[in-house]
Write an enzyme that holds these catalytic residues in place. Structure first.
Site, mmCIF file in Angstrom:
data_model
loop_
_atom_site.group_PDB
_atom_site.id
_atom_site.type_symbol
_atom_site.label_atom_id
_atom_site.label_comp_id
_atom_site.label_asym_id
_atom_site.label_seq_id
_atom_site.Cartn_x
_atom_site.Cartn_y
_atom_site.Cartn_z
ATOM 1 N N LYS A 111 0.838 -1.203 0.000
ATOM 2 C CA LYS A 111 0.000 0.000 0.000
ATOM 3 C C LYS A 111 0.877 1.260 0.000
ATOM 4 O O LYS A 111 0.677 2.174 -0.795
ATOM 5 C CB LYS A 111 -0.923 -0.009 1.229
ATOM 6 C CG LYS A 111 -1.827 1.198 1.309
ATOM 7 C CD LYS A 111 -2.822 1.083 2.438
ATOM 8 C CE LYS A 111 -2.170 1.333 3.776
ATOM 9 N NZ LYS A 111 -3.097 1.368 4.895
ATOM 10 N N ASP A 154 -6.580 0.585 0.745
ATOM 11 C CA ASP A 154 -6.668 0.850 2.184
ATOM 12 C C ASP A 154 -8.070 0.426 2.648
ATOM 13 O O ASP A 154 -8.802 -0.225 1.907
ATOM 14 C CB ASP A 154 -6.376 2.331 2.487
ATOM 15 C CG ASP A 154 -7.528 3.231 2.049
ATOM 16 O OD1 ASP A 154 -8.402 2.776 1.281
ATOM 17 O OD2 ASP A 154 -7.565 4.395 2.492
#
Ligand code: SF4
Length: 227
Positions: free
Chosen positions: A130, A149
């Site tokens: 991420k 996320d």
């Protein structure tokens, strides 16, 4: 009126294109909420952002970069000292170790520049997938993947773009159906949508331009009866 679900591949492709078009209309100019002046500053901010808010991170980073202006300053500080400077972001001991480790690694192996490939970036302490996608997409404009996320996970499922709950699998599904040139913007748009309207509890569906093509079970408003 809520449209019926797509029945075949071409209808599914058309629906995704329509979702992207409506996101562009709702969030035309969105970008990363973390204040940063260069790729290293964004990497640090993204590490600090874990389990924290962008407001808190943006409040901490100006003083942090005034105290440690260069990568070498971060590489030279002891993690327990840095931890005190970032205490208010939570999980400060682990974050401090990651940041100092990242600075050392980038100096030792990447000539002092945050690397530009996901493979290299994933070897840097604190940069999981991420984080790496955030840094590559926002700091360098490189579409390495889709940032997944908590907002992207939740909304991708609500919009039927994936049935997965594991972030790696969600990203795998998204990169198959979202055109590559949209990966960076799509992530920012969905994260903003997750904050503005499609919140975890009681999404504000009545105000959402996606409502007529959204079949989420936890929608709070239906413009026509569910089919
Ligand atoms: S209609 Fe509701 S659940 Fe669907 S995307 Fe919009 S806010 Fe989220």
């Amino acid at each position: 009126m809520t449209k019926s679900r797509p029945k075949n591949a071409s209808e599914r492709t058309a629906r995704v294109a329509e979702i992207l078009r409506r996101l562009d209309s709702m969030y035309p100019d969105v970008t990363c909420a973390l204040t940063h002046g260069n790729p290293w500053a964004l990497l640090v901010a993204t590490i600090l952002f874990a389990q924290c808010t962008d407001k808190r991170v943006n409040a901490v980073t100006p003083d942090l970069f005034a105290k440690y202006p260069t990568l070498s300053d971060f590489a030279a500080v002891r993690p327990e000292v840095l931890a005190k400077d970032i205490r208010s972001t939570g999980f400060f001991n682990n974050k401090a170790k990651s940041i100092v480790g990242a600075a050392k690694k980038i100096i030792a192996e990447f000539g002092g520049k945050v690397p530009k490939t996901i493979e290299e970036l994933l070897t840097v302490p604190g940069a999981a997938r991420k984080t790496a996608n955030v840094v590559l997409g926002t700091a360098y404009g490189i579409a390495s993947g889709v940032v997944v996320d908590t907002h992207v996970s939740r909304i991708s499922r609500r919009l039927d773009l994936t049935k997965q709950s594991d972030p790696v699998k969600i990203e795998r599904d998204l990169v198959k159906i979202i055109p590559k040139e949209k990966w960076i913007l799509f992530s920012h748009q969905i994260i903003h949508h997750g904050r503005a309207l499609c919140v975890a509890r009681s999404p504000r569906c009545v105000d959402c331009q996606l409502e007529t093509i959204c079949y989420a079970k936890d929608k709070t408003y239906w413009s026509s009866p569910q089919k």
